[in-house]
Design a protein around this motif. Structure first.
Motif, PDB file in Angstrom:
ATOM      1  N   THR A  40      10.493  42.839 -14.822  1.00  0.00           N
ATOM      2  CA  THR A  40      11.560  43.881 -15.802  1.00  0.00           C
ATOM      3  C   THR A  40      12.173  45.445 -14.795  1.00  0.00           C
ATOM      4  N   LEU A  41      10.814  45.526 -14.137  1.00  0.00           N
ATOM      5  CA  LEU A  41      10.675  47.002 -13.627  1.00  0.00           C
ATOM      6  C   LEU A  41      11.135  46.970 -12.397  1.00  0.00           C
ATOM      7  N   MET A  42      11.606  45.694 -11.596  1.00  0.00           N
ATOM      8  CA  MET A  42      11.753  45.636 -10.827  1.00  0.00           C
ATOM      9  C   MET A  42      13.083  44.951 -10.338  1.00  0.00           C
ATOM     10  N   ALA A  43      13.771  44.651 -11.656  1.00  0.00           N
ATOM     11  CA  ALA A  43      15.383  44.228 -11.644  1.00  0.00           C
ATOM     12  C   ALA A  43      15.939  45.388 -11.789  1.00  0.00           C
ATOM     13  N   PHE A 246       9.981  37.925 -26.115  1.00  0.00           N
ATOM     14  CA  PHE A 246      10.442  38.922 -26.641  1.00  0.00           C
ATOM     15  C   PHE A 246      11.072  39.896 -25.506  1.00  0.00           C
ATOM     16  N   LEU A 247      10.382  40.214 -24.331  1.00  0.00           N
ATOM     17  CA  LEU A 247      11.269  41.346 -23.634  1.00  0.00           C
ATOM     18  C   LEU A 247      11.699  40.538 -22.730  1.00  0.00           C
ATOM     19  N   ILE A 248      12.224  39.246 -22.803  1.00  0.00           N
ATOM     20  CA  ILE A 248      12.743  37.882 -21.844  1.00  0.00           C
ATOM     21  C   ILE A 248      13.916  38.261 -22.416  1.00  0.00           C
ATOM     22  N   LEU A 249      14.188  38.250 -23.528  1.00  0.00           N
ATOM     23  CA  LEU A 249      15.634  38.452 -24.795  1.00  0.00           C
ATOM     24  C   LEU A 249      16.582  40.060 -24.641  1.00  0.00           C
ATOM     25  N   LEU A 250      15.023  41.226 -23.966  1.00  0.00           N
ATOM     26  CA  LEU A 250      15.539  42.820 -23.874  1.00  0.00           C
ATOM     27  C   LEU A 250      16.288  42.989 -22.684  1.00  0.00           C
ATOM     28  N   ARG A 251      16.323  42.125 -21.504  1.00  0.00           N
ATOM     29  CA  ARG A 251      16.463  42.333 -19.790  1.00  0.00           C
ATOM     30  C   ARG A 251      17.300  42.560 -20.092  1.00  0.00           C
TER      31      ARG A 251
END
Length: 251
Positions: A40-43, A246-251
């Motif tokens: 997420t941070l790299m994206a 859950f974090l995948i869904l928030l990306r």
């Protein structure tokens, strides 16, 4: 795809990327389930597409450190069962990666992870020592892991599920995963270089500047693993893997 050169990267992007490198090191040293944070941070720092190529060389370096430290704990029989399916998944991911709808991908992956974690929790509550031995289990989890590692460097959740299902002790879990992902991430390099063009001389220069974060993360992660009790380690991986879904869904 256009990737910024090192001197064009903003200060904010550097902070995000260095934090991601630190997380990669901690994760590869044994604190599994937090890989979604670095993705997420790299994206956020470089964009979803460009970040996939930036992350892979960092993963290879971190894998090498992890293999050096945990090599004696690797269980090659589990790697032999899982690796061919991951390679198949990578080849599928190369083919569908350019056209796959990202929202569908995210939802499908999060649902599979959460269902798998639920099953693992149920097994633990039953105190069952039985491990899945049918080839279809390794086949399904391994193929999904291969697809997700090629498209988004997100196979960690699925390998966690597989190795937890095999009931590997803490150090064997880490050592086996270290070798598996070193092989897989090296296998992915040519596709990122020649097929997708996401690894370039410019991206490698950025990688070099992020290496201190990897080294610091490995050191911190090793110390954390040493103080975590065996029983708690399994619960921690399940919780972090579910949070990652859950974090995948928030990306």
């Amino acid at each position: 795809m256009i990737l910024l050169t090192a001197h064009e990267v903003s200060a904010t992007a550097w902070v995000l990327a260095l934090t991601a490198a630190l997380v990669i090191g901690i994760s590869k040293a044994g604190i599994k389930g937090i890989a979604i944070i670095n993705v997420t941070l790299m994206a956020l720092a470089f964009g979803a597409r460009a970040s996939t190529g930036l992350v892979v060389p960092l993963l290879v370096v971190a894998d090498i450190f992890a293999v050096i430290y945990y090599n004696r704990h690797a269980r090659w029989s589990y790697i032999a069962r899982f690796l061919p399916w991951m390679i198949l998944g990578i080849l599928i991911g190369v083919g569908i990666g350019n056209d796959l709808d990202e929202q569908t991908f995210k939802i499908g992956m999060a649902v599979i992870i959460l269902v798998s974690v639920g099953i693992m929790y149920w097994w633990d509550r039953r105190k069952s020592e039985v491990v899945p031995t049918h080839w279809a289990f390794a086949g399904f989890i391994g193929t999904i892991a291969g697809i997700t590692t090629m498209i988004g460097n997100l196979a960690g959740a699925f390998s966690n599920i597989y190795f937890l299902a095999m009931r590997l002790p803490k150090n064997e879990f880490i050592g086996t995963a270290a070798w598996l992902f070193l092989i897989i991430n090296v296998f992915k390099l040519p596709f990122h270089i020649w097929s997708w063009g996401t690894i370039t001389p410019e991206s490698l220069l950025i990688n070099l500047k992020l290496l201190p974060g990897i080294v610091l993360g490995i050191i911190v992660g090793i110390q954390m693993v040493k103080i975590i009790r065996e029983g708690f380690y399994r619960k921690m991986i399940l919780i972090l893997t579910a949070l990652g879904a859950f974090l995948i869904l928030l990306r």
